[in-house]
Design an enzyme around this catalytic site. Structure first.
Site, PDB file in Angstrom:
ATOM      1  N   CYS A 142       0.815  -1.212   0.000  1.00 13.01           N
ATOM      2  CA  CYS A 142       0.000   0.000   0.000  1.00 13.01           C
ATOM      3  C   CYS A 142       0.858   1.276   0.000  1.00 13.01           C
ATOM      4  O   CYS A 142       1.547   1.542  -0.971  1.00 13.01           O
ATOM      5  CB  CYS A 142      -0.978  -0.029   1.171  1.00 13.01           C
ATOM      6  SG  CYS A 142      -2.363   1.126   0.962  1.00 13.01           S
ATOM      7  N   LYS A 163     -11.273   8.551  -0.757  1.00 16.93           N
ATOM      8  CA  LYS A 163     -10.563   7.333  -0.393  1.00 16.93           C
ATOM      9  C   LYS A 163     -11.105   6.125  -1.147  1.00 16.93           C
ATOM     10  O   LYS A 163     -12.316   5.943  -1.262  1.00 16.93           O
ATOM     11  CB  LYS A 163     -10.682   7.098   1.113  1.00 16.93           C
ATOM     12  CG  LYS A 163      -9.806   5.963   1.630  1.00 16.93           C
ATOM     13  CD  LYS A 163      -9.893   5.874   3.148  1.00 16.93           C
ATOM     14  CE  LYS A 163      -8.961   4.808   3.693  1.00 16.93           C
ATOM     15  NZ  LYS A 163      -9.024   4.728   5.172  1.00 16.93           N
ATOM     16  N   SER A 192      -7.457   0.126   0.814  1.00 14.43           N
ATOM     17  CA  SER A 192      -7.807   1.210   1.725  1.00 14.43           C
ATOM     18  C   SER A 192      -6.758   2.297   1.559  1.00 14.43           C
ATOM     19  O   SER A 192      -5.754   2.318   2.255  1.00 14.43           O
ATOM     20  CB  SER A 192      -7.848   0.700   3.171  1.00 14.43           C
ATOM     21  OG  SER A 192      -8.128   1.740   4.067  1.00 14.43           O
ATOM     22  N   HIS A 235      -4.234  -4.570   0.485  1.00 13.77           N
ATOM     23  CA  HIS A 235      -3.967  -5.132   1.811  1.00 13.77           C
ATOM     24  C   HIS A 235      -4.442  -6.580   1.881  1.00 13.77           C
ATOM     25  O   HIS A 235      -5.413  -6.894   2.576  1.00 13.77           O
ATOM     26  CB  HIS A 235      -4.679  -4.309   2.883  1.00 13.77           C
ATOM     27  CG  HIS A 235      -4.009  -3.018   3.209  1.00 13.77           C
ATOM     28  ND1 HIS A 235      -2.838  -2.946   3.938  1.00 13.77           N
ATOM     29  CD2 HIS A 235      -4.344  -1.735   2.901  1.00 13.77           C
ATOM     30  CE1 HIS A 235      -2.482  -1.678   4.076  1.00 13.77           C
ATOM     31  NE2 HIS A 235      -3.380  -0.927   3.458  1.00 13.77           N
ATOM     32  N   GLU A 237      -3.345  -8.840   3.542  1.00 13.97           N
ATOM     33  CA  GLU A 237      -3.179  -9.345   4.909  1.00 13.97           C
ATOM     34  C   GLU A 237      -4.343  -8.978   5.824  1.00 13.97           C
ATOM     35  O   GLU A 237      -4.443  -9.503   6.938  1.00 13.97           O
ATOM     36  CB  GLU A 237      -1.870  -8.799   5.506  1.00 13.97           C
ATOM     37  CG  GLU A 237      -1.924  -7.378   6.036  1.00 13.97           C
ATOM     38  CD  GLU A 237      -1.859  -6.281   4.982  1.00 13.97           C
ATOM     39  OE1 GLU A 237      -1.772  -5.098   5.359  1.00 13.97           O
ATOM     40  OE2 GLU A 237      -1.886  -6.610   3.774  1.00 13.97           O
ATOM     41  N   ARG A 249     -14.058   4.049  12.588  1.00 14.64           N
ATOM     42  CA  ARG A 249     -13.164   5.067  13.147  1.00 14.64           C
ATOM     43  C   ARG A 249     -13.361   6.406  12.453  1.00 14.64           C
ATOM     44  O   ARG A 249     -13.498   7.449  13.095  1.00 14.64           O
ATOM     45  CB  ARG A 249     -11.709   4.605  12.990  1.00 14.64           C
ATOM     46  CG  ARG A 249     -10.650   5.611  13.418  1.00 14.64           C
ATOM     47  CD  ARG A 249      -9.330   5.289  12.751  1.00 14.64           C
ATOM     48  NE  ARG A 249      -9.408   5.399  11.295  1.00 14.64           N
ATOM     49  CZ  ARG A 249      -8.547   4.844  10.444  1.00 14.64           C
ATOM     50  NH1 ARG A 249      -7.554   4.105  10.913  1.00 14.64           N
ATOM     51  NH2 ARG A 249      -8.673   5.013   9.140  1.00 14.64           N
TER      52      ARG A 249
END
Length: 317
Positions: A142, A163, A192, A235, A237, A249
Protein backbone atom coordinates in the site's frame (compact mmCIF):
# COMPACT_ATOMS: atom_id res chain seq x y z
CA UNK A 1 6.59 -25.30 8.48
CA UNK A 2 6.19 -22.70 11.20
CA UNK A 3 7.00 -19.05 11.65
CA UNK A 4 9.43 -18.43 14.52
CA UNK A 5 8.61 -15.57 16.87
CA UNK A 6 9.65 -14.43 20.36
CA UNK A 7 8.14 -16.51 23.17
CA UNK A 8 6.14 -13.66 24.76
CA UNK A 9 4.98 -11.85 21.59
CA UNK A 10 1.16 -11.43 21.78
CA UNK A 11 0.83 -12.83 18.27
CA UNK A 12 2.04 -16.23 19.52
CA UNK A 13 -1.03 -16.78 21.67
CA UNK A 14 -3.48 -15.39 19.09
CA UNK A 15 -2.10 -17.47 16.23
CA UNK A 16 -1.93 -20.57 18.40
CA UNK A 17 -5.63 -20.20 19.19
CA UNK A 18 -6.28 -20.04 15.45
CA UNK A 19 -4.50 -23.37 14.94
CA UNK A 20 -1.71 -21.66 13.01
CA UNK A 21 1.70 -23.32 13.20
CA UNK A 22 4.06 -21.07 15.13
CA UNK A 23 7.33 -21.92 16.81
CA UNK A 24 8.72 -20.02 19.77
CA UNK A 25 12.42 -19.18 19.92
CA UNK A 26 13.00 -21.64 22.74
CA UNK A 27 11.71 -24.50 20.59
CA UNK A 28 13.36 -23.34 17.36
CA UNK A 29 16.88 -23.68 18.76
CA UNK A 30 16.41 -27.45 18.61
CA UNK A 31 15.85 -27.33 14.84
CA UNK A 32 18.90 -28.00 12.66
CA UNK A 33 17.89 -26.04 9.53
CA UNK A 34 18.45 -22.46 8.48
CA UNK A 35 15.20 -20.49 8.70
CA UNK A 36 14.46 -17.66 6.32
CA UNK A 37 15.16 -14.33 7.96
CA UNK A 38 12.45 -11.74 7.32
CA UNK A 39 12.48 -8.14 8.53
CA UNK A 40 9.13 -6.37 8.96
CA UNK A 41 9.24 -2.57 8.92
CA UNK A 42 5.92 -1.87 10.63
CA UNK A 43 4.63 1.63 9.87
CA UNK A 44 1.02 0.97 10.84
CA UNK A 45 -0.38 2.66 13.98
CA UNK A 46 -1.87 -0.53 15.46
CA UNK A 47 1.36 -2.49 15.37
CA UNK A 48 0.19 -5.58 17.25
CA UNK A 49 -2.78 -5.99 14.91
CA UNK A 50 -0.51 -5.69 11.87
CA UNK A 51 2.03 -8.12 13.35
CA UNK A 52 -0.66 -10.75 13.77
CA UNK A 53 -1.99 -10.22 10.25
CA UNK A 54 1.42 -10.48 8.59
CA UNK A 55 2.61 -13.39 10.68
CA UNK A 56 -0.59 -15.22 9.85
CA UNK A 57 0.31 -14.83 6.16
CA UNK A 58 3.95 -15.84 6.64
CA UNK A 59 3.06 -18.95 8.63
CA UNK A 60 1.17 -20.66 5.80
CA UNK A 61 4.27 -22.00 4.08
CA UNK A 62 6.48 -25.11 4.23
CA UNK A 63 9.37 -22.79 5.13
CA UNK A 64 10.50 -21.83 8.61
CA UNK A 65 10.58 -18.05 8.95
CA UNK A 66 12.51 -16.07 11.56
CA UNK A 67 10.99 -12.58 11.97
CA UNK A 68 12.61 -9.37 13.20
CA UNK A 69 10.41 -6.33 13.82
CA UNK A 70 11.66 -2.85 12.93
CA UNK A 71 10.40 0.62 13.77
CA UNK A 72 11.90 3.92 12.64
CA UNK A 73 9.69 6.44 14.42
CA UNK A 74 10.77 6.76 18.05
CA UNK A 75 7.90 9.03 19.04
CA UNK A 76 5.50 7.66 21.65
CA UNK A 77 2.77 5.57 20.04
CA UNK A 78 -0.90 6.23 20.78
CA UNK A 79 -1.96 2.75 19.68
CA UNK A 80 0.81 0.41 20.85
CA UNK A 81 2.15 0.05 24.42
CA UNK A 82 5.66 1.44 24.80
CA UNK A 83 6.71 -1.73 26.61
CA UNK A 84 5.75 -3.79 23.56
CA UNK A 85 7.88 -1.61 21.29
CA UNK A 86 10.84 -1.79 23.66
CA UNK A 87 10.57 -5.56 24.09
CA UNK A 88 10.03 -6.68 20.52
CA UNK A 89 11.19 -3.97 18.10
CA UNK A 90 14.61 -3.02 16.82
CA UNK A 91 15.68 0.37 15.62
CA UNK A 92 17.55 0.60 12.32
CA UNK A 93 20.99 0.94 13.88
CA UNK A 94 20.50 -2.45 15.54
CA UNK A 95 19.84 -4.24 12.24
CA UNK A 96 21.93 -2.16 9.84
CA UNK A 97 24.68 -4.77 9.73
CA UNK A 98 22.31 -7.71 9.24
CA UNK A 99 21.30 -9.48 6.05
CA UNK A 100 17.76 -10.73 5.44
CA UNK A 101 16.22 -13.11 2.97
CA UNK A 102 13.08 -10.99 2.83
CA UNK A 103 11.72 -7.68 4.05
CA UNK A 104 8.15 -6.39 4.27
CA UNK A 105 7.44 -2.66 4.47
CA UNK A 106 3.87 -2.03 5.52
CA UNK A 107 1.41 0.65 4.62
CA UNK A 108 0.94 3.81 6.67
CA UNK A 109 -1.92 6.34 7.02
CA UNK A 110 0.02 8.96 5.08
CA UNK A 111 -1.74 8.96 1.71
CA UNK A 112 -2.41 12.71 1.68
CA UNK A 113 0.86 13.77 3.30
CA UNK A 114 3.67 14.93 1.03
CA UNK A 115 6.74 12.70 1.27
CA UNK A 116 8.95 15.57 2.42
CA UNK A 117 6.53 16.24 5.30
CA UNK A 118 6.77 12.69 6.64
CA UNK A 119 9.00 12.87 9.72
CA UNK A 120 10.84 9.66 8.91
CA UNK A 121 10.97 10.05 5.10
CA UNK A 122 14.80 10.28 4.92
CA UNK A 123 15.04 7.05 6.91
CA UNK A 124 12.55 5.31 4.60
CA UNK A 125 14.71 6.22 1.61
CA UNK A 126 17.82 5.06 3.46
CA UNK A 127 16.28 1.68 4.30
CA UNK A 128 15.15 1.12 0.71
CA UNK A 129 18.68 1.89 -0.48
CA UNK A 130 20.15 -0.31 2.26
CA UNK A 131 17.98 -3.22 1.15
CA UNK A 132 19.80 -3.43 -2.20
CA UNK A 133 22.83 -4.94 -0.47
CA UNK A 134 21.19 -6.56 2.55
CA UNK A 135 17.87 -8.09 1.45
CA UNK A 136 17.11 -10.67 -1.24
CA UNK A 137 13.52 -9.56 -1.91
CA UNK A 138 11.44 -6.71 -0.45
CA UNK A 139 7.64 -6.67 -0.41
CA UNK A 140 6.04 -3.21 -0.33
CA UNK A 141 2.41 -2.86 0.81
CA UNK A 142 0.00 0.00 0.00
CA UNK A 143 1.59 3.34 1.05
CA UNK A 144 5.01 1.69 0.96
CA UNK A 145 4.46 1.18 -2.78
CA UNK A 146 4.07 4.94 -3.20
CA UNK A 147 7.20 5.49 -1.15
CA UNK A 148 9.20 2.96 -3.17
CA UNK A 149 8.08 4.38 -6.52
CA UNK A 150 9.27 7.78 -5.35
CA UNK A 151 12.55 6.54 -3.89
CA UNK A 152 13.44 4.16 -6.73
CA UNK A 153 11.96 5.89 -9.78
CA UNK A 154 11.28 9.48 -8.77
CA UNK A 155 7.54 9.06 -9.37
CA UNK A 156 5.41 11.67 -7.65
CA UNK A 157 2.33 10.42 -5.83
CA UNK A 158 -1.05 10.39 -7.52
CA UNK A 159 -4.18 10.50 -5.36
CA UNK A 160 -7.91 9.89 -5.69
CA UNK A 161 -10.42 12.61 -4.88
CA UNK A 162 -11.90 10.36 -2.21
CA UNK A 163 -10.56 7.33 -0.39
CA UNK A 164 -10.54 4.06 -2.30
CA UNK A 165 -11.95 1.60 0.20
CA UNK A 166 -13.45 -1.82 -0.26
CA UNK A 167 -12.94 -5.17 -1.94
CA UNK A 168 -12.14 -4.97 -5.65
CA UNK A 169 -11.97 -7.51 -8.44
CA UNK A 170 -8.65 -7.92 -10.24
CA UNK A 171 -7.50 -9.88 -13.27
CA UNK A 172 -4.14 -11.50 -13.77
CA UNK A 173 -2.03 -10.36 -16.73
CA UNK A 174 0.57 -13.14 -16.80
CA UNK A 175 -0.34 -16.82 -16.84
CA UNK A 176 3.19 -17.97 -16.02
CA UNK A 177 4.24 -15.56 -13.26
CA UNK A 178 5.27 -17.54 -10.14
CA UNK A 179 3.82 -14.90 -7.80
CA UNK A 180 0.39 -15.72 -9.22
CA UNK A 181 0.82 -19.49 -9.31
CA UNK A 182 -2.44 -21.05 -8.16
CA UNK A 183 -4.43 -17.81 -8.57
CA UNK A 184 -7.77 -17.73 -10.32
CA UNK A 185 -7.93 -15.66 -13.52
CA UNK A 186 -9.96 -13.15 -11.51
CA UNK A 187 -9.65 -12.62 -7.76
CA UNK A 188 -10.58 -10.05 -5.13
CA UNK A 189 -8.45 -8.08 -2.69
CA UNK A 190 -9.11 -5.28 -0.20
CA UNK A 191 -7.87 -1.73 -0.67
CA UNK A 192 -7.81 1.21 1.73
CA UNK A 193 -5.95 4.18 0.29
CA UNK A 194 -6.02 7.59 -1.32
CA UNK A 195 -3.13 6.65 -3.59
CA UNK A 196 -3.79 6.07 -7.27
CA UNK A 197 -1.69 3.53 -9.17
CA UNK A 198 -2.31 4.07 -12.86
CA UNK A 199 -0.93 1.31 -15.04
CA UNK A 200 -0.06 3.58 -17.96
CA UNK A 201 1.94 5.93 -15.72
CA UNK A 202 3.80 3.09 -14.05
CA UNK A 203 4.65 1.54 -17.41
CA UNK A 204 5.83 4.91 -18.71
CA UNK A 205 8.05 5.79 -15.75
CA UNK A 206 9.39 2.43 -14.56
CA UNK A 207 10.59 -0.90 -15.89
CA UNK A 208 8.27 -2.82 -13.57
CA UNK A 209 6.39 -5.88 -14.73
CA UNK A 210 2.68 -5.55 -13.90
CA UNK A 211 1.07 -8.88 -13.04
CA UNK A 212 -2.45 -7.97 -11.86
CA UNK A 213 -4.73 -5.01 -12.36
CA UNK A 214 -8.23 -3.75 -11.57
CA UNK A 215 -10.48 -1.54 -13.67
CA UNK A 216 -11.48 0.34 -10.51
CA UNK A 217 -8.43 0.08 -8.26
CA UNK A 218 -5.63 0.23 -10.84
CA UNK A 219 -2.42 -1.76 -10.59
CA UNK A 220 -2.47 -4.35 -7.81
CA UNK A 221 0.70 -6.41 -8.21
CA UNK A 222 4.01 -5.58 -9.88
CA UNK A 223 7.67 -6.46 -9.51
CA UNK A 224 11.12 -5.65 -10.79
CA UNK A 225 12.54 -8.02 -13.38
CA UNK A 226 15.10 -9.38 -10.93
CA UNK A 227 12.30 -10.18 -8.42
CA UNK A 228 13.97 -8.15 -5.70
CA UNK A 229 11.21 -5.57 -5.26
CA UNK A 230 7.55 -6.59 -5.16
CA UNK A 231 4.74 -4.05 -5.07
CA UNK A 232 1.27 -4.85 -3.68
CA UNK A 233 -1.00 -1.80 -3.67
CA UNK A 234 -3.73 -3.36 -1.53
CA UNK A 235 -3.97 -5.13 1.81
CA UNK A 236 -4.19 -8.91 1.26
CA UNK A 237 -3.18 -9.34 4.91
CA UNK A 238 -6.30 -7.61 6.26
CA UNK A 239 -8.68 -9.45 8.56
CA UNK A 240 -12.38 -9.64 7.76
CA UNK A 241 -13.14 -6.73 10.10
CA UNK A 242 -10.20 -4.41 9.41
CA UNK A 243 -11.98 -2.30 6.78
CA UNK A 244 -14.97 -2.10 9.10
CA UNK A 245 -12.77 -0.83 11.91
CA UNK A 246 -11.35 1.88 9.66
CA UNK A 247 -14.81 2.87 8.45
CA UNK A 248 -16.21 3.09 11.99
CA UNK A 249 -13.16 5.07 13.15
CA UNK A 250 -13.54 7.63 10.36
CA UNK A 251 -17.28 7.80 10.95
CA UNK A 252 -16.76 8.53 14.64
CA UNK A 253 -14.25 11.24 13.71
CA UNK A 254 -16.88 12.99 11.59
CA UNK A 255 -15.04 12.42 8.31
CA UNK A 256 -18.12 11.16 6.43
CA UNK A 257 -16.28 8.21 4.87
CA UNK A 258 -17.66 6.33 1.90
CA UNK A 259 -18.97 2.86 2.68
CA UNK A 260 -16.33 0.30 1.60
CA UNK A 261 -17.51 -1.14 -1.70
CA UNK A 262 -18.29 -4.84 -2.20
CA UNK A 263 -17.66 -5.40 1.49
CA UNK A 264 -20.75 -5.37 3.69
CA UNK A 265 -23.58 -7.78 2.84
CA UNK A 266 -26.14 -5.81 0.81
CA UNK A 267 -23.92 -2.75 1.33
CA UNK A 268 -25.29 -2.50 4.87
CA UNK A 269 -22.66 -1.43 7.48
CA UNK A 270 -24.77 -2.89 10.28
CA UNK A 271 -24.16 -6.39 8.91
CA UNK A 272 -21.02 -8.38 9.60
CA UNK A 273 -18.62 -8.58 6.62
CA UNK A 274 -16.83 -11.76 5.65
CA UNK A 275 -13.38 -12.11 4.10
CA UNK A 276 -13.57 -13.12 0.43
CA UNK A 277 -9.86 -12.57 -0.26
CA UNK A 278 -8.23 -14.77 2.37
CA UNK A 279 -7.11 -17.68 0.16
CA UNK A 280 -5.48 -15.45 -2.44
CA UNK A 281 -3.81 -13.42 0.29
CA UNK A 282 -2.20 -16.51 1.79
CA UNK A 283 -1.21 -17.72 -1.66
CA UNK A 284 0.48 -14.44 -2.55
CA UNK A 285 2.66 -14.44 0.57
CA UNK A 286 3.45 -18.14 0.18
CA UNK A 287 4.47 -17.65 -3.46
CA UNK A 288 6.62 -14.65 -2.57
CA UNK A 289 8.40 -16.58 0.18
CA UNK A 290 8.98 -19.61 -2.04
CA UNK A 291 9.75 -18.20 -5.49
CA UNK A 292 11.12 -14.73 -4.76
CA UNK A 293 12.86 -15.36 -1.45
CA UNK A 294 13.75 -19.02 -0.83
CA UNK A 295 14.58 -19.87 -4.46
CA UNK A 296 16.76 -16.78 -4.93
CA UNK A 297 18.48 -16.20 -1.62
CA UNK A 298 21.97 -17.34 -0.66
CA UNK A 299 22.52 -20.58 1.22
CA UNK A 300 24.39 -18.56 3.84
CA UNK A 301 22.56 -15.43 4.93
CA UNK A 302 25.87 -13.64 5.47
CA UNK A 303 26.60 -14.02 1.74
CA UNK A 304 23.53 -12.10 0.55
CA UNK A 305 25.33 -8.78 0.19
CA UNK A 306 28.32 -10.41 -1.52
CA UNK A 307 26.12 -12.10 -4.12
CA UNK A 308 24.34 -8.91 -5.12
CA UNK A 309 27.56 -6.90 -5.19
CA UNK A 310 29.02 -9.50 -7.57
CA UNK A 311 25.93 -9.45 -9.78
CA UNK A 312 25.95 -5.65 -10.02
CA UNK A 313 29.65 -5.58 -10.91
CA UNK A 314 29.51 -8.50 -13.34
CA UNK A 315 30.53 -7.55 -16.93
CA UNK A 316 27.60 -9.58 -18.27
CA UNK A 317 25.07 -7.24 -16.68
Amino acid sequence: MPIKIPDQLPAAEVLGQENIFVMTESRAVTQNIRPLRVLILNLMPKKIETEIQLMRMLSNSPLQVDVDLLRIDDRESKNTPQAHLENFYHDFEQVRGNNYDGMIITGAPLGLVEFEEVVYWPRIVEIIEWSHQHVTSTLFLCWAVQAALKALYGMEKQTHGEKLSGVYRHHRLDEHEPLLRGFDDEFVAPHSRYAAFDGDLIRAHTDLQIFAESAEAGVYLAATKDCRQVFVTGHPEYDALTLDGEYQRDLAAGLEPVIPVNYYPDNDPTRTPRASWRSHGHLLFSNWLNYYVYQLTSYRVEDIGKVFTYQQNSPSR
